[in-house]
Design a protein around this motif. Sequence first.
Motif: not given
Length: 179
Positions: A40-57, A60-71
């Motif tokens: 959630w705290s990643a500066p961009d979607r690519a970084t969020a994806d790189a963090i999320n993928r090893p933890l969940t398999g 990160v979708s564009a829609q999920s990442f777009a929600l980050a500020p509100k989440v």
Amino acid sequence: MSTSPSGCRTPGLRAADRLARQALPGKASSVFTTMTRPAWSAPDRATADAINRPLTGQGVSAQSFALAPKVLEADRYVRSRPTVRVLEVHPEVSFAAMAGAPVLPGKRTEEGVAARLDVLRQVGLLPPSVLSGSGYGTDDVLDAVAVAWTAHRYATGAAHSLPEPPETASDGIAAAIWV
């Protein structure tokens, strides 16, 4: 009430997301996978994806990442007011509960708007007097009504959570989608 995901898991996927998808056959793609807390705290979607993928398999979708500020805003609120109950609600799951089945037409289409207005009438709710305006669309208004319907159900003891009982996420926050 919040329509933003709470109870971020690290690692793994939330049962709430899986169960919400199961409640929406034919519309499961409307449930975005909740990112893990570090993503959630990643500066961009690519970084969020790189963090999320090893933890969940999962990426990160564009829609999920777009929600980050509100989440993150909702997360700060929940953490600063531990005595205030904040619920997560998915409007499409609420509409499916009202209708007894998923409302399949897209929420931004004429057919989808008409179907959702019909579902609201079926549960005794009058159509909103204003459906769109500056900065919000008809789908936003109808989603808000669905969330309010679930809030009322929660307040009267008629709502249930997905999962039941809510799971406790790795951040210590109860994670569930309320219907």
